[in-house]
Each structure stands twice: as C-alpha cells, then as structure tokens.
Design an enzyme around this catalytic site. Structure first.
Site, PDB file in Angstrom:
ATOM      1  N   TYR A 154      31.527  35.450  45.430  1.00 23.05           N
ATOM      2  CA  TYR A 154      32.956  35.749  45.234  1.00 23.05           C
ATOM      3  C   TYR A 154      33.726  34.439  45.024  1.00 23.05           C
ATOM      4  CZ  TYR A 154      37.718  37.409  46.375  1.00 23.05           C
ATOM      5  OH  TYR A 154      39.067  37.697  46.358  1.00 23.05           O
ATOM      6  N   SER A 181      42.297  33.551  44.365  1.00 25.95           N
ATOM      7  CA  SER A 181      42.222  33.710  45.820  1.00 25.95           C
ATOM      8  C   SER A 181      42.212  32.315  46.430  1.00 25.95           C
ATOM      9  CB  SER A 181      40.906  34.425  46.163  1.00 25.95           C
ATOM     10  OG  SER A 181      40.628  34.342  47.543  1.00 25.95           O
TER      11      SER A 181
HETATM   12  N1  LIG Z   1      43.439  41.403  49.718  1.00 28.66           N
HETATM   13  C1  LIG Z   1      43.208  40.111  49.866  1.00 28.66           C
HETATM   14  O1  LIG Z   1      43.220  39.584  51.003  1.00 28.66           O
HETATM   15  C2  LIG Z   1      42.958  39.253  48.643  1.00 28.66           C
HETATM   16  C3  LIG Z   1      42.984  37.870  48.823  1.00 28.66           C
HETATM   17  C4  LIG Z   1      42.758  37.070  47.711  1.00 28.66           C
HETATM   18  C5  LIG Z   1      42.553  37.615  46.467  1.00 28.66           C
HETATM   19  N2  LIG Z   1      42.528  38.975  46.317  1.00 28.66           N
HETATM   20  C6  LIG Z   1      42.292  39.494  44.969  1.00 28.66           C
HETATM   21  O2  LIG Z   1      43.283  40.442  44.675  1.00 28.66           O
HETATM   22  C7  LIG Z   1      42.808  41.311  43.648  1.00 28.66           C
HETATM   23  C8  LIG Z   1      43.139  42.746  44.012  1.00 28.66           C
HETATM   24  O3  LIG Z   1      42.417  43.103  45.171  1.00 28.66           O
HETATM   25  P1  LIG Z   1      43.066  43.956  46.375  1.00 28.66           P
HETATM   26  O4  LIG Z   1      43.209  43.050  47.526  1.00 28.66           O
HETATM   27  O5  LIG Z   1      44.232  44.701  45.897  1.00 28.66           O
HETATM   28  O6  LIG Z   1      41.821  44.911  46.727  1.00 28.66           O
HETATM   29  P2  LIG Z   1      41.549  46.471  46.419  1.00 28.66           P
HETATM   30  O7  LIG Z   1      42.550  47.304  47.119  1.00 28.66           O
HETATM   31  O8  LIG Z   1      40.116  46.663  46.712  1.00 28.66           O
HETATM   32  O9  LIG Z   1      41.832  46.603  44.854  1.00 28.66           O
HETATM   33  C9  LIG Z   1      40.901  46.177  43.909  1.00 28.66           C
HETATM   34  C10 LIG Z   1      41.293  46.747  42.567  1.00 28.66           C
HETATM   35  O10 LIG Z   1      40.359  46.286  41.594  1.00 28.66           O
HETATM   36  C11 LIG Z   1      39.796  47.403  40.926  1.00 28.66           C
HETATM   37  N3  LIG Z   1      38.375  47.197  40.604  1.00 28.66           N
HETATM   38  C12 LIG Z   1      37.368  46.851  41.433  1.00 28.66           C
HETATM   39  N4  LIG Z   1      36.194  46.867  40.790  1.00 28.66           N
HETATM   40  C13 LIG Z   1      36.465  47.251  39.504  1.00 28.66           C
HETATM   41  C14 LIG Z   1      35.682  47.485  38.356  1.00 28.66           C
HETATM   42  N5  LIG Z   1      34.345  47.335  38.358  1.00 28.66           N
HETATM   43  N6  LIG Z   1      36.304  47.875  37.227  1.00 28.66           N
HETATM   44  C15 LIG Z   1      37.642  48.038  37.197  1.00 28.66           C
HETATM   45  N7  LIG Z   1      38.452  47.835  38.246  1.00 28.66           N
HETATM   46  C16 LIG Z   1      37.872  47.444  39.397  1.00 28.66           C
HETATM   47  C17 LIG Z   1      39.933  48.577  41.888  1.00 28.66           C
HETATM   48  O11 LIG Z   1      40.010  49.800  41.141  1.00 28.66           O
HETATM   49  P3  LIG Z   1      38.875  50.926  41.028  1.00 28.66           P
HETATM   50  O12 LIG Z   1      38.058  50.880  42.283  1.00 28.66           O
HETATM   51  O13 LIG Z   1      39.657  52.187  40.859  1.00 28.66           O
HETATM   52  O14 LIG Z   1      38.111  50.547  39.803  1.00 28.66           O
HETATM   53  C18 LIG Z   1      41.257  48.273  42.542  1.00 28.66           C
HETATM   54  O15 LIG Z   1      42.318  48.774  41.792  1.00 28.66           O
HETATM   55  C19 LIG Z   1      41.306  41.024  43.508  1.00 28.66           C
HETATM   56  O16 LIG Z   1      41.080  40.227  42.374  1.00 28.66           O
HETATM   57  C20 LIG Z   1      40.999  40.224  44.775  1.00 28.66           C
HETATM   58  O17 LIG Z   1      39.912  39.363  44.590  1.00 28.66           O
HETATM   59  C21 LIG Z   1      42.728  39.803  47.387  1.00 28.66           C
END
Ligand SMILES: NC(=O)c1ccc[n+]([C@@H]2O[C@H](COP(=O)([O-])OP(=O)(O)OC[C@H]3O[C@@H](n4cnc5c(N)ncnc54)[C@H](OP(=O)(O)O)[C@@H]3O)[C@@H](O)[C@H]2O)c1
Length: 265
Positions: free
Chosen positions: A155, A142
């Site tokens: 985080y 991130s």
């Molecule tokens: N969206 C942004 O602005 C942003 C920016 C920078 C980085 N990121 C990173 O991008 C990645 C994906 O996030 P996203 O933005 O797509 O958010 P999201 O829609 O909340 O997706 C998060 C994913 O991680 C899984 N997850 C969460 N906790 C988990 C656990 N305990 N065990 C297994 N799986 C878990 C969730 O699946 P389940 O709930 O089904 O387990 C879901 O598939 C993350 O690493 C996040 O830090 C996002």
C-alpha cells in the site's frame, strides 16, 4: 453561491463510501455537476439519492483492478460529457499484511488499483482537459505516501509511486492550465481498514482503532475542498498524526522511534 466548484463537471472515483462519498455531498453543496464511480452500483445509487439533484448525477461503474474496465469507464464518460473540469482520483484499497507473507499477485493487485489505474485515468482525463484549456486533478495519496508503517508495505509503495509520478506530470501539464494536487490524509473515519486486503487477498473485515477514532469523512472532505480551491499542490488532512510530516523532517530519529511505538491498527 459561486465557488471554485460551482458549475464545474467533477468526476469522483471511490464515491461509494468514505472520503469519496463525503466529497460527493460537499461538491453537491457547492453546485458541481457530478460523475461518480466505483464498483458497487447499489452504494453509488444510495449516494446519488442523497444529493440535491440526483437526476443530474451520472453513475459510471468502474473496477480499478481491471484495465479494460477503466478504459470502458473513460469511453463512457467522454461519450456522455464533453468535458471534465476536475477529477478526484480517490478510489483505492489498503493492506493489513506482513511483507514476508504477501504474495506477488496481491502486491500487483494493490499497485494496479492504487497506481496503474489511477494514472491511466488521469492521463485520459488530462488529454481532454488539455483540449479544453485546463482543469484540476486531485489525487488521494496518504501519509503512507510519505513514510512506511507496519502491515502496509505494498500500500505504501503504491502511494509513494503516486508522488513520484504526479510530481513529474505536474511540471509537464501546467503549461496546459492543468493543476495537480496530491492529498495526504492521516487517520480518517472510513471503512478503509475493513476493506483492506490481508495476505490472502481477502478483506480484513476489521475496523482499526486508528480509523474509528479518526477525523470524520465530512470534515475531511471540507478540508480537501478548502485546500483544492486554494490551489495547493500537496497537503495533509487529519489530526495529530500530521505532526509526523514536520517531525520526520526536523527530528527523523525521534520520528522513527515514535512510529515504532504506535499500534499498527
Ligand atoms: N481512511 C483513511 O484513513 C485514509 C487515509 C489515507 C488515505 N486514504 C485513501 O483515501 C481513499 C478513499 O478511501 P476511504 O478511506 O474512503 O476508504 P473506503 O471507504 O474503503 O472507500 C474506498 C473507495 O474506493 C473504491 N474502490 C476500492 N477498490 C476499488 C476497485 N477495485 N475499483 C473501483 N473502486 C474501488 C470503493 O468502492 P467499491 O468498493 O464500491 O468499488 C470505495 O468507494 C483511498 O485512496 C485511500 O487509500 C484513506
């Protein structure tokens, strides 16, 4: 069609929503064989049903908060698959809580999910990649892996830790033909803020304006695949917020001032 991803066995974590879900569809279009993981089986089944060859997509449930669950998932993966050519180590959870109000168990939970389970998975997959002559591990960090911001202390710590770890591991495994790419997304329109933990460890349930107005997950996934295929070691994906990467380097005082003026949500 023949691209960097065609015919490769690709494991995507965090595949039940957001960036991971969009990566599944993008990789499916490129002809990759998919293994998809997260906790929510129904959501993984929904994602699988939207791919072009659902019967070939393998679902492996995994809770990144549990070392035992991650080890089970690794075992299950290599019982069924001889190789994994690419791992998108993408699953993760964010935080919206003041540092002074966040108890240690919540801080540990964020580190377990975003850091310890992440590296446990990469080590296991890299060991098999080594035997198979190489592979590619892509880790979703991130911009919070590059600097800090309000309400995200643990985080940001977990994402910073990924950079230190993988910058070392990359040097050690490149001799085996294993590449490591770190992704630093900015604001992406997923439910990351909705799922983010507050100081009591509950999901906030609130969509942040930064995410609501962010880059679409489909555009993010397309950008990720372009950068990964080009063999980049680290790159940002997002909108204007990526300018911070240059500003912080060349005008750090101005950057710090501007950062404090932004909304935390
Ligand atoms: N969206 C942004 O602005 C942003 C920016 C920078 C980085 N990121 C990173 O991008 C990645 C994906 O996030 P996203 O933005 O797509 O958010 P999201 O829609 O909340 O997706 C998060 C994913 O991680 C899984 N997850 C969460 N906790 C988990 C656990 N305990 N065990 C297994 N799986 C878990 C969730 O699946 P389940 O709930 O089904 O387990 C879901 O598939 C993350 O690493 C996040 O830090 C996002």
């Amino acid at each position: 069609m023949n691209s960097y991803f065609t015919g490769k066995t690709v494991w995507v974590t965090g595949a039940s929503s957001g960036i991971g879900e969009a990566l599944v569809y993008a990789l499916d279009r490129e002809g990759a064989r998919l293994i998809i993981s997260a906790r929510r089986k129904d959501e993984l089944e929904r994602v699988r049903s939207k791919t072009s060859r659902p019967e070939q997509v393998d679902i492996i449930l995994m809770d990144l908060a549990s070392e035992a669950s991650v080890k089970d998932a690794i075992r299950s993966c290599f019982e069924k698959h001889e190789r994994v050519d690419m791992l998108f180590n993408n699953g993760g959870i964010s935080q919206r809580a003041d540092a002074l109000e966040t108890p240690t168990d919540i801080e540990r939970q964020l580190m377990e999910i975003n850091f310890f389970s992440n590296i446990l998975l990469s080590k296991a997959v890299a060991s098999v990649m080594k035997e198979n002559g190489g592979g590619h591990i892509i880790v979703t960090s991130s911009l919070m892996g590059k600097w800090g911001f309000f309400l995200r202390s643990s985080y940001a710590a977990s994402k910073h830790a990924l950079h230190g770890y993988y910058d070392c591991m990359r040097m050690e495994v490149e001799q085996y033909g294993i590449q490591i790419t770190l992704l630093t997304p900015g604001f992406i329109a997923s439910e990351i803020s909705v799922h983010a933990l507050d100081s009591s460890g509950k999901a906030t349930g609130a969509m942040d304006n930064n995410q609501a107005t962010g880059m679409s997950t489909a555009a993010c996934a397309a950008g990720i695949l372009r950068g990964v295929a080009a063999g980049k070691t680290e790159f940002g994906i997002g909108g204007k917020e990526l300018l911070g990467l240059k500003l912080r380097r060349f005008a750090p005082a101005l950057f710090e001032k501007m950062l404090r003026k932004r909304s935390a949500r």
